[in-house]
Design an enzyme around this catalytic site. Structure first.
Site, PDB file in Angstrom:
ATOM      1  N   ASP A  46     -30.843  -5.476 -26.175  1.00 36.33           N
ATOM      2  CA  ASP A  46     -29.767  -4.613 -25.889  1.00 36.33           C
ATOM      3  C   ASP A  46     -29.037  -4.183 -27.278  1.00 36.33           C
ATOM      4  O   ASP A  46     -28.843  -2.786 -27.583  1.00 36.33           O
ATOM      5  CB  ASP A  46     -29.009  -5.320 -24.908  1.00 36.33           C
ATOM      6  N   GLU A 111     -35.663  -3.762 -22.965  1.00 37.98           N
ATOM      7  CA  GLU A 111     -34.789  -4.544 -23.796  1.00 37.98           C
ATOM      8  C   GLU A 111     -35.417  -5.666 -24.324  1.00 37.98           C
ATOM      9  O   GLU A 111     -35.401  -5.955 -25.517  1.00 37.98           O
ATOM     10  CB  GLU A 111     -33.240  -4.739 -23.428  1.00 37.98           C
TER      11      GLU A 111
END
Length: 210
Positions: A46, A111
Site C-alpha cells: 500500500d 498491493e
C-alpha cells in the site's frame, strides 16, 4: 498453486517463491495452517504503490498543483481501481481463500504482490510491476485537469502547427515507443515511453527544456 502462471502474468520471476505464495494467501485460508498470509505484504505494498504513483505524478505533471496531484493519486490508488487492476490481470483467480473474493481482497492482492516483487527484486522491479499494470491510469490521470507537458507545449507554440510523430521501437513482450515533436515542420525534441502517450509526454517535456 500455479506459481509459474502467476509469474507469467505479472512479468517477473521470483528468486524466493515463498514471497509470492504469501502474497496470494488470504488470512481465511492460512488460519490454523501455520502458513503466512498477505497481510504484512499488503501493508508494505500500500505504501509502496502510493509512493510510486505520487512520484510518477509529480514528475509527469509539473504544472499540476498540490490539490490536483492529490486527487489524481487518490483516484489511482483507491480500492476499486487497484481491485480492478488485479481482476483484469486475473490475479483473483489464484488467490487462496475460503470465502468469496471481494473488491477489497483483489486490491489487497495487488498491493501484496507489489510488495513481494519489491522484497525479492528491489525497487526498480517493483516500480516496473506497478507501472506495467496501472501506468496507463497515471498517464491519463490529468484528463480532468489538463495539466501536462503536451498542454504546456500547446501554450508555448500557440498558433503554430504542432505534430507528434510516434512509432513503436519495442516488441510484443516489451512495448516501447518513441515520439518526435515537430513545430511547423521543424524537429524540436524527442522522447521515449512505455506507451504512445508516455512517449509524447517525454518529447513534450524535452521541448519545454529546449
Amino acid at each position: 498453486m500455479r506459481l509459474n502462471e502467476v509469474q507469467s502474468i505479472i512479468g517477473y520471476v521470483f528468486k524466493d517463491a515463498s514471497l509470492l505464495e504469501a502474497a496470494l494467501t488470504h488470512p481465511s485460508y492460512s488460519n490454523g495452517k501455520g502458513i503466512e498470509d498477505y497481510q504484512r505484504l499488503e501493508y508494505l505494498g500500500d505504501a509502496l504503490i502510493g509512493f510510486v504513483v505520487a512520484d510518477e505524478l509529480f514528475n509527469m505533471y509539473p504544472y499540476a498543483n498540490e490539490g490536483e496531484l492529490s486527487k489524481m493519486r487518490i483516484n489511482i490508488v483507491e480500492r476499486t481501481s487497484l481491485g480492478e487492476a488485479a481482476t483484469n490481470m486475473g490475479l483473483d483467480k489464484y488467490l487462496l481463500a475460503t470465502c468469496d473474493i471481494s473488491v477489497k481482497m483483489a486490491c489487497d492482492v495487488f498491493e501484496a504482490v507489489a510488495a513481494a516483487v519489491y522484497l525479492d527484486g528491489g525497487a526498480s522491479e517493483a516500480r516496473a510491476f506497478i507501472m506495467r499494470f496501472i501506468g496507463d491510469r497515471i498517464e491519463h490521470a490529468s484528463t480532468q485537469f489538463g495539466s501536462d507537458y503536451k498542454s504546456a507545449v500547446n501554450e508555448k507554440y500557440a498558433g503554430k502547427k504542432i505534430d507528434f510523430r510516434t512509432y513503436s521501437i519495442g516488441d510484443k513482450h516489451t512495448p516501447r515507443f518513441k515520439s518526435e515533436l515537430y513545430v511547423e515542420g521543424f524537429f524540436i525534441a524527442s522522447g521515449e515511453g512505455g506507451s504512445k502517450r508516455a512517449a509524447e509526454q517525454e518529447s513534450a517535456k524535452a521541448a519545454l527544456r529546449s
